[in-house]
Design an enzyme around this catalytic site. Structure first.
Site, PDB file in Angstrom:
ATOM      1  N   ASP A 175       0.815  -1.227   0.000  1.00  0.00           N
ATOM      2  CA  ASP A 175       0.000   0.000   0.000  1.00  0.00           C
ATOM      3  C   ASP A 175       0.839   1.263   0.000  1.00  0.00           C
ATOM      4  OD1 ASP A 175      -2.366  -1.525   0.158  1.00  0.00           O
ATOM      5  OD2 ASP A 175      -2.111  -1.698   2.322  1.00  0.00           O
ATOM      6  N   HIS A 227      -4.479  -1.466  -5.851  1.00  0.00           N
ATOM      7  CA  HIS A 227      -3.784  -0.299  -6.382  1.00  0.00           C
ATOM      8  C   HIS A 227      -4.789   0.819  -6.650  1.00  0.00           C
ATOM      9  CE1 HIS A 227      -0.129  -2.884  -7.773  1.00  0.00           C
ATOM     10  NE2 HIS A 227      -0.252  -2.786  -6.470  1.00  0.00           N
TER      11      HIS A 227
HETATM   12  P1  IMP Z   1      -2.415 -12.594   1.432  1.00  0.00           P
HETATM   13  O1  IMP Z   1      -1.482 -12.013   0.402  1.00  0.00           O
HETATM   14  O2  IMP Z   1      -3.871 -12.301   1.174  1.00  0.00           O
HETATM   15  O3  IMP Z   1      -2.142 -14.048   1.668  1.00  0.00           O
HETATM   16  O4  IMP Z   1      -2.099 -11.873   2.846  1.00  0.00           O
HETATM   17  C1  IMP Z   1      -0.818 -11.978   3.467  1.00  0.00           C
HETATM   18  C2  IMP Z   1      -0.455 -10.684   4.168  1.00  0.00           C
HETATM   19  O5  IMP Z   1      -0.221  -9.658   3.203  1.00  0.00           O
HETATM   20  C3  IMP Z   1      -1.537 -10.146   5.102  1.00  0.00           C
HETATM   21  O6  IMP Z   1      -0.898  -9.465   6.158  1.00  0.00           O
HETATM   22  C4  IMP Z   1      -2.264  -9.151   4.239  1.00  0.00           C
HETATM   23  O7  IMP Z   1      -2.938  -8.160   4.976  1.00  0.00           O
HETATM   24  C5  IMP Z   1      -1.104  -8.570   3.449  1.00  0.00           C
HETATM   25  N1  IMP Z   1      -1.536  -8.034   2.152  1.00  0.00           N
HETATM   26  C6  IMP Z   1      -1.928  -8.730   1.075  1.00  0.00           C
HETATM   27  N2  IMP Z   1      -2.207  -7.899   0.042  1.00  0.00           N
HETATM   28  C7  IMP Z   1      -1.992  -6.665   0.482  1.00  0.00           C
HETATM   29  C8  IMP Z   1      -2.065  -5.374  -0.137  1.00  0.00           C
HETATM   30  O8  IMP Z   1      -2.395  -5.180  -1.313  1.00  0.00           O
HETATM   31  N3  IMP Z   1      -1.730  -4.332   0.663  1.00  0.00           N
HETATM   32  C9  IMP Z   1      -1.321  -4.491   1.948  1.00  0.00           C
HETATM   33  N4  IMP Z   1      -1.225  -5.648   2.537  1.00  0.00           N
HETATM   34  C10 IMP Z   1      -1.561  -6.742   1.830  1.00  0.00           C
END
Ligand code: IMP
Length: 432
Positions: free
Chosen positions: A13, A41
Site C-alpha cells: 500500500d 492499487h
Molecule cells: P495474502 O497475500 O492475502 O495471503 O495476505 C498476506 C499478508 O499480506 C496479510 O498481512 C495481508 O494483509 C497482506 N496483504 C496482502 N495484500 C496486500 C495489499 O495489497 N496491501 C497491503 N497488505 C496486503
C-alpha cells in the site's frame, strides 16, 4: 531500453498504483509479475477513481500492453469486474495478455484461505481472503491449474475430481460443513475460458519482441518487501516474491535487463494484517494519521495500521531490494505535523539494535526515533523540488539516504498530476 521494476519498499500500500499509472503514460508494456487480487492499487486520473486488484496499472493508456505474468495467481472474476469498471468510465478496453503459465485462483482457494486463517486464532495472518496462499501452495505442490489449461474442460474435469477429494478433506478439517462442488468449479472454468480465452497466451514472444524492438517495459510489483515470502516478517507475509528479484522470473525476462528499480516509499508506515510493525502508533496519534491519510485497505476496507517511517526496515529493504531510485508518496499527509519522526534503531530486551533482526525477535521491539523538524506549509500545490518547504526537503533527503538511492518522484496528492518529478539534475543525490 532498460526494463524498469516498480516495487514496494514497506508493508504494501505504498502507492505503487499511482506511480505505475504515471509511468505507464510513457511505456509500451506493463507486466504484473507476482501476487494476485490481494493487491489494491488506487488510481485517480482523468477517468475517475479506481481500485485495481488484478489488472495491471497500465490499463488506462490505450497503447500499453498489460501483461498478467507467469508469477501471478489470477482471479478471473475480479479481473472481469475491473475491466468492466474501467470501460464503463470511458477508457478503451485495455490491451490485455494473460500468461498461459499463470496460476488460476479457484473458488476452493478462497474458501480455504478464509477457513485456515480463521482457524489460526491468535496466530492468524490476517490474509485478504482472496485465495492467494492456497493457490501458491497448489502451485508449489504441483496440483495447481495454469491459465493455459482452461481451454480443455474435459482434461480439467478429470484433474479437478482428484483435486477436490483432497480439498474436501482439508475443508472438513477446518469446518465439517464445507464441501466443494465439481460442477461449480467447472462452470467457473467454462465462464473464464469464454471471457478470457483469447487473452491467454504465451508471453515469451510478446516480451521478447518488446525487448528486441527497444520498447519500454515496466514490471509492476505487488505488496512490499516486508511482506515478501522470503525476506518479510515471516510468517506474516504473502506467498510470493515482491521485489525486483522476483520480477525477472515472474515476468519471464532475463534479470540482467532490469536496470532501473523504483522503490515506492510512503512518507510514513502503513500495514494491513497482523504481525510486527515496530513503529505503529496507537490511540489518537494513530487515528489522526489514519484519517489524514485515508488509510483503509483497498481490497478489504480494513483500517490500516499506521505509524512513523521505519528507517531500520527501509535500510533493510534497500539492502535486499537494490533500488536505483525512490518515489516517495503521500508527503502531503505529514503537512502540519511537527516534529516528524523516523525510527533508526530498535530497543529489544535492553539492547539497541540498528539492523533489521529476524522477525521472531521483533516482538516487543521499541523504536528509537530521530526527530526532524516538521513543516506547517501545505505541500499539496508544490510542483517542483524548489517549491517544497525546506524541512520537507530535509525529510526527503533523509529518506533517500536510508533507501540508498536518489528520489525521483514525490507524491503530494492522490491524483496522477499531483506528483513532483525530479529531473536528474535536481535529483536528491544522497548516494551520488
Ligand atoms: P495474502 O497475500 O492475502 O495471503 O495476505 C498476506 C499478508 O499480506 C496479510 O498481512 C495481508 O494483509 C497482506 N496483504 C496482502 N495484500 C496486500 C495489499 O495489497 N496491501 C497491503 N497488505 C496486503
Amino acid at each position: 531500453m532498460p526494463v524498469t521494476a516498480v516495487v514496494g519498499a514497506q508493508w504494501g500500500d505504498e502507492g505503487k498504483g499511482k506511480i505505475v499509472d504515471l509511468l505507464a503514460q510513457q511505456v509500451d508494456v506493463v507486466c504484473r509479475f507476482g501476487g494476485g487480487s490481494n493487491a489494491g492499487h488506487t488510481i485517480v486520473n482523468e477517468f475517475g477513481f479506481f481500485k485495481l486488484h488484478s489488472l495491471p496499472s497500465g490499463a488506462f493508456n490505450p497503447n500499453t500492453i498489460n501483461v498478467i505474468g507467469t508469477g501471478t495467481v489470477v482471479d478471473f472474476d475480479s479481473l472481469a469486474s475491473e475491466i468492466h469498471e474501467v470501460v464503463k468510465a470511458g477508457a478503451t478496453h485495455p490491451k490485455l495478455v494473460i500468461s498461459d503459465r499463470a496460476h488460476v485462483i479457484m473458488p476452493y482457494h478462497k474458501t480455504l484461505d478464509r477457513l485456515k486463517d480463521e482457524s489460526l486464532g491468535k496466530r492468524r495472518i490476517g490474509t485478504t481472503g482472496q485465495g492467494i496462499g492456497p493457490a501458491y501452495v497448489d502451485k508449489v505442490d504441483r496440483t495447481g491449474i495454469q491459465a493455459g489449461e482452461l481451454e480443455d474442460v474435459r482434461a480439467l474435469e478429470e484433474k479437478l475430481r482428484f483435486i477436490l477429494v483432497e480439498k474436501n478433506g482439508t475443508a472438513q478439517h477446518y469446518s465439517g460443513s464445507t464441501r466443494f462442488n465439481l460442477r461449480e468449479s467447472l462452470e467457473s472454468v467454462a465462464r473464464w475460458h469464454e471471457a478470457f480465452g483469447l487473452f491467454i497466451q504465451d508471453t515469451i514472444p510478446i516480451l521478447g519482441s518488446a525487448v528486441a524492438t527497444g520498447s519500454r517495459i515496466l514490471l509492476e510489483g505487488q505488496l512490499g518487501i516486508m511482506r515478501d515470502l522470503d525476506w518479510g516478517t515471516y510468517p506474516f507475509v504473502t506467498s510470493s516474491t515482491t521485489f525486483a528479484a522476483g520480477a525477472g522470473s515472474g515476468a519471464g525476462l532475463p534479470p540482467r535487463l532490469i536496470k532501473d528499480v523504483v522503490a515506492v516509499v510512503k512518507a510514513y508506515t502503513s500495514a494491513v494484517g497482523t504481525g510486527p510493525v515496530p513503529t505503529e502508533l496507537f490511540g489518537p496519534e494513530g487515528d489522526k494519521l489514519r484519517e489524514k491519510g485515508i488509510e483503509y485497505g483497498t481490497t478489504t476496507g480494513r483500517p490500516r495500521r499506521v505509524g512513523w517511517l521505519d528507517g531500520v526496515a527501509l535500510q533493510y529493504a534497500a539492502a535486499v531490494g537494490g533500488f536505483t531510485r525512490v518515489a516517495v508518496t503521500k508527503l502531503d499527509v505529514l503537512d502540519g505535523i511537527d516534529p516528524v519522526k523516523i525510527a533508526t534503531a530498535y530497543r529489544i530486551r535492553d539492547r539497541t539494535v540498528e539492523s533489521f533482526p529476524h522477525p521472531s525477535k521483533l516482538e516487543g521491539a521499541e523504536p528509537i526515533y530521530e526527530e526532524l523538524p516538521g513543516w506547517t506549509e501545505s505541500t499539496a500545490r508544490a510542483e517542483s523540488w524548489d517549491e517544497l518547504p525546506s524541512n520537507a526537503q530535509r525529510y526527503l533527503e533523509r529518506i533517500a539516504e536510508l533507501a540508498n538511492a536518489p528520489i525521483s518522484m514525490i507524491g503530494v496528492g492522490q491524483a496522477r498530476k499531483e506528483t513532483i518529478l525530479i529531473s536528474e539534475r535536481e535529483t536528491v543525490a544522497a548516494t551520488a
